[in-house]
Design a protein around this motif. Sequence first.
Motif, PDB file in Angstrom:
ATOM      1  N   PRO A 166       0.832  -1.204   0.000  1.00 49.31           N
ATOM      2  CA  PRO A 166       0.000   0.000   0.000  1.00 49.31           C
ATOM      3  C   PRO A 166       0.871   1.260   0.000  1.00 49.31           C
ATOM      4  O   PRO A 166       2.049   1.218   0.354  1.00 49.31           O
ATOM      5  N   GLU A 167       0.286   2.356  -0.378  1.00 48.35           N
ATOM      6  CA  GLU A 167       0.987   3.637  -0.380  1.00 48.35           C
ATOM      7  C   GLU A 167       1.338   4.042   1.049  1.00 48.35           C
ATOM      8  O   GLU A 167       0.536   3.835   1.971  1.00 48.35           O
ATOM      9  N   PRO A 168       2.533   4.625   1.260  1.00 45.80           N
ATOM     10  CA  PRO A 168       2.841   5.159   2.592  1.00 45.80           C
ATOM     11  C   PRO A 168       1.790   6.191   2.993  1.00 45.80           C
ATOM     12  O   PRO A 168       1.313   6.963   2.168  1.00 45.80           O
ATOM     13  N   GLY A 169       1.406   6.150   4.250  1.00 40.96           N
ATOM     14  CA  GLY A 169       0.368   7.052   4.745  1.00 40.96           C
ATOM     15  C   GLY A 169      -1.012   6.421   4.774  1.00 40.96           C
ATOM     16  O   GLY A 169      -1.943   6.980   5.351  1.00 40.96           O
ATOM     17  N   THR A 170      -1.158   5.238   4.150  1.00 46.30           N
ATOM     18  CA  THR A 170      -2.436   4.538   4.150  1.00 46.30           C
ATOM     19  C   THR A 170      -2.696   3.961   5.539  1.00 46.30           C
ATOM     20  O   THR A 170      -1.802   3.396   6.164  1.00 46.30           O
ATOM     21  N   PHE A 171      -3.914   4.104   6.018  1.00 46.37           N
ATOM     22  CA  PHE A 171      -4.269   3.562   7.327  1.00 46.37           C
ATOM     23  C   PHE A 171      -4.290   2.037   7.287  1.00 46.37           C
ATOM     24  O   PHE A 171      -4.733   1.436   6.317  1.00 46.37           O
ATOM     25  N   ILE A 172      -3.811   1.410   8.356  1.00 46.03           N
ATOM     26  CA  ILE A 172      -3.849  -0.042   8.481  1.00 46.03           C
ATOM     27  C   ILE A 172      -5.170  -0.401   9.151  1.00 46.03           C
ATOM     28  O   ILE A 172      -5.457   0.079  10.254  1.00 46.03           O
ATOM     29  N   PRO A 173      -5.987  -1.219   8.491  1.00 43.44           N
ATOM     30  CA  PRO A 173      -7.300  -1.562   9.061  1.00 43.44           C
ATOM     31  C   PRO A 173      -7.157  -2.203  10.437  1.00 43.44           C
ATOM     32  O   PRO A 173      -6.221  -2.958  10.699  1.00 43.44           O
ATOM     33  N   ILE A 174      -8.100  -1.887  11.304  1.00 42.78           N
ATOM     34  CA  ILE A 174      -8.059  -2.385  12.683  1.00 42.78           C
ATOM     35  C   ILE A 174      -8.061  -3.914  12.734  1.00 42.78           C
ATOM     36  O   ILE A 174      -7.446  -4.504  13.609  1.00 42.78           O
ATOM     37  N   GLU A 175      -8.703  -4.556  11.754  1.00 44.44           N
ATOM     38  CA  GLU A 175      -8.730  -6.022  11.754  1.00 44.44           C
ATOM     39  C   GLU A 175      -7.381  -6.631  11.383  1.00 44.44           C
ATOM     40  O   GLU A 175      -7.193  -7.839  11.494  1.00 44.44           O
ATOM     41  N   GLU A 176      -6.415  -5.823  10.971  1.00 40.55           N
ATOM     42  CA  GLU A 176      -5.068  -6.316  10.667  1.00 40.55           C
ATOM     43  C   GLU A 176      -4.052  -5.954  11.768  1.00 40.55           C
ATOM     44  O   GLU A 176      -2.888  -6.331  11.680  1.00 40.55           O
ATOM     45  N   HIS A 177      -4.483  -5.247  12.802  1.00 41.36           N
ATOM     46  CA  HIS A 177      -3.559  -4.841  13.868  1.00 41.36           C
ATOM     47  C   HIS A 177      -2.935  -6.042  14.585  1.00 41.36           C
ATOM     48  O   HIS A 177      -1.795  -5.964  15.040  1.00 41.36           O
ATOM     49  N   HIS A 178      -3.643  -7.153  14.659  1.00 46.03           N
ATOM     50  CA  HIS A 178      -3.092  -8.330  15.348  1.00 46.03           C
ATOM     51  C   HIS A 178      -1.909  -8.930  14.586  1.00 46.03           C
ATOM     52  O   HIS A 178      -1.134  -9.703  15.144  1.00 46.03           O
ATOM     53  N   LEU A 179      -1.723  -8.553  13.326  1.00 49.02           N
ATOM     54  CA  LEU A 179      -0.608  -9.065  12.530  1.00 49.02           C
ATOM     55  C   LEU A 179       0.672  -8.256  12.728  1.00 49.02           C
ATOM     56  O   LEU A 179       1.743  -8.689  12.315  1.00 49.02           O
ATOM     57  N   LEU A 180       0.557  -7.086  13.353  1.00 41.27           N
ATOM     58  CA  LEU A 180       1.723  -6.222  13.540  1.00 41.27           C
ATOM     59  C   LEU A 180       2.651  -6.806  14.593  1.00 41.27           C
ATOM     60  O   LEU A 180       2.215  -7.331  15.602  1.00 41.27           O
ATOM     61  N   ASN A 181       3.953  -6.686  14.349  1.00 44.56           N
ATOM     62  CA  ASN A 181       4.966  -7.240  15.242  1.00 44.56           C
ATOM     63  C   ASN A 181       5.909  -6.110  15.638  1.00 44.56           C
ATOM     64  O   ASN A 181       6.616  -5.569  14.794  1.00 44.56           O
ATOM     65  N   ASP A 182       5.936  -5.753  16.905  1.00 38.88           N
ATOM     66  CA  ASP A 182       6.777  -4.635  17.359  1.00 38.88           C
ATOM     67  C   ASP A 182       8.133  -5.089  17.880  1.00 38.88           C
ATOM     68  O   ASP A 182       8.839  -4.347  18.545  1.00 38.88           O
ATOM     69  N   ALA A 183       8.535  -6.312  17.551  1.00 33.55           N
ATOM     70  CA  ALA A 183       9.809  -6.837  18.036  1.00 33.55           C
ATOM     71  C   ALA A 183      11.003  -6.381  17.195  1.00 33.55           C
ATOM     72  O   ALA A 183      12.137  -6.618  17.566  1.00 33.55           O
ATOM     73  N   PHE A 184      10.754  -5.744  16.049  1.00 33.07           N
ATOM     74  CA  PHE A 184      11.847  -5.302  15.197  1.00 33.07           C
ATOM     75  C   PHE A 184      12.472  -4.033  15.769  1.00 33.07           C
ATOM     76  O   PHE A 184      11.781  -3.083  16.108  1.00 33.07           O
ATOM     77  N   LEU A 185      13.800  -4.024  15.848  1.00 32.19           N
ATOM     78  CA  LEU A 185      14.515  -2.880  16.415  1.00 32.19           C
ATOM     79  C   LEU A 185      15.383  -2.161  15.390  1.00 32.19           C
ATOM     80  O   LEU A 185      15.741  -1.007  15.588  1.00 32.19           O
ATOM     81  N   GLU A 186      15.760  -2.843  14.330  1.00 34.06           N
ATOM     82  CA  GLU A 186      16.627  -2.251  13.323  1.00 34.06           C
ATOM     83  C   GLU A 186      15.943  -2.278  11.967  1.00 34.06           C
ATOM     84  O   GLU A 186      15.330  -3.272  11.598  1.00 34.06           O
ATOM     85  N   PHE A 187      16.071  -1.175  11.245  1.00 36.47           N
ATOM     86  CA  PHE A 187      15.456  -1.051   9.933  1.00 36.47           C
ATOM     87  C   PHE A 187      16.483  -0.545   8.939  1.00 36.47           C
ATOM     88  O   PHE A 187      17.464   0.086   9.310  1.00 36.47           O
ATOM     89  N   GLU A 188      16.226  -0.787   7.664  1.00 37.84           N
ATOM     90  CA  GLU A 188      17.086  -0.312   6.597  1.00 37.84           C
ATOM     91  C   GLU A 188      16.244   0.509   5.631  1.00 37.84           C
ATOM     92  O   GLU A 188      15.031   0.310   5.546  1.00 37.84           O
ATOM     93  N   PRO A 189      16.882   1.427   4.896  1.00 40.59           N
ATOM     94  CA  PRO A 189      16.135   2.188   3.891  1.00 40.59           C
ATOM     95  C   PRO A 189      15.401   1.240   2.936  1.00 40.59           C
ATOM     96  O   PRO A 189      15.939   0.226   2.507  1.00 40.59           O
ATOM     97  N   GLY A 190      14.148   1.574   2.668  1.00 40.92           N
ATOM     98  CA  GLY A 190      13.313   0.752   1.802  1.00 40.92           C
ATOM     99  C   GLY A 190      12.389  -0.175   2.561  1.00 40.92           C
ATOM    100  O   GLY A 190      11.419  -0.678   1.994  1.00 40.92           O
ATOM    101  N   ASN A 191      12.663  -0.429   3.853  1.00 43.57           N
ATOM    102  CA  ASN A 191      11.783  -1.288   4.644  1.00 43.57           C
ATOM    103  C   ASN A 191      10.437  -0.607   4.862  1.00 43.57           C
ATOM    104  O   ASN A 191      10.364   0.586   5.114  1.00 43.57           O
TER     105      ASN A 191
END
Length: 105
Positions: free
Chosen positions: A34-59
Amino acid sequence: MLSCPLCDIWPLLDRKDIRQDDSYTVHPKMDIYPEPGTFIPIEEHHLLNDAFLEFEPGNMLANQLDDPSLQLSEGAATYIYAVIIEEVEVMDEDDIVDEDNIVDL
């Protein structure tokens, strides 16, 4: 086929006259994300994983805009899609360098 080694799958399919289907091609301009800035539907929030600590450009990541529970209110958090543009170094008041990311929303 499920029980044979991976290297034997294509020869097995060839012996059965099953050919690779190349009829589907992805349009070069078509993007699965999806385009950056698009809202993530509430029914997909359970799929989010906040364990990632490091990111690279393009992620691509989910950026939390609002969390009512931080103000002791009812309601679900609001997330949008974002893409890491670049990594920058940030120096705090104690001259400790920390890394941060610039994102495209």
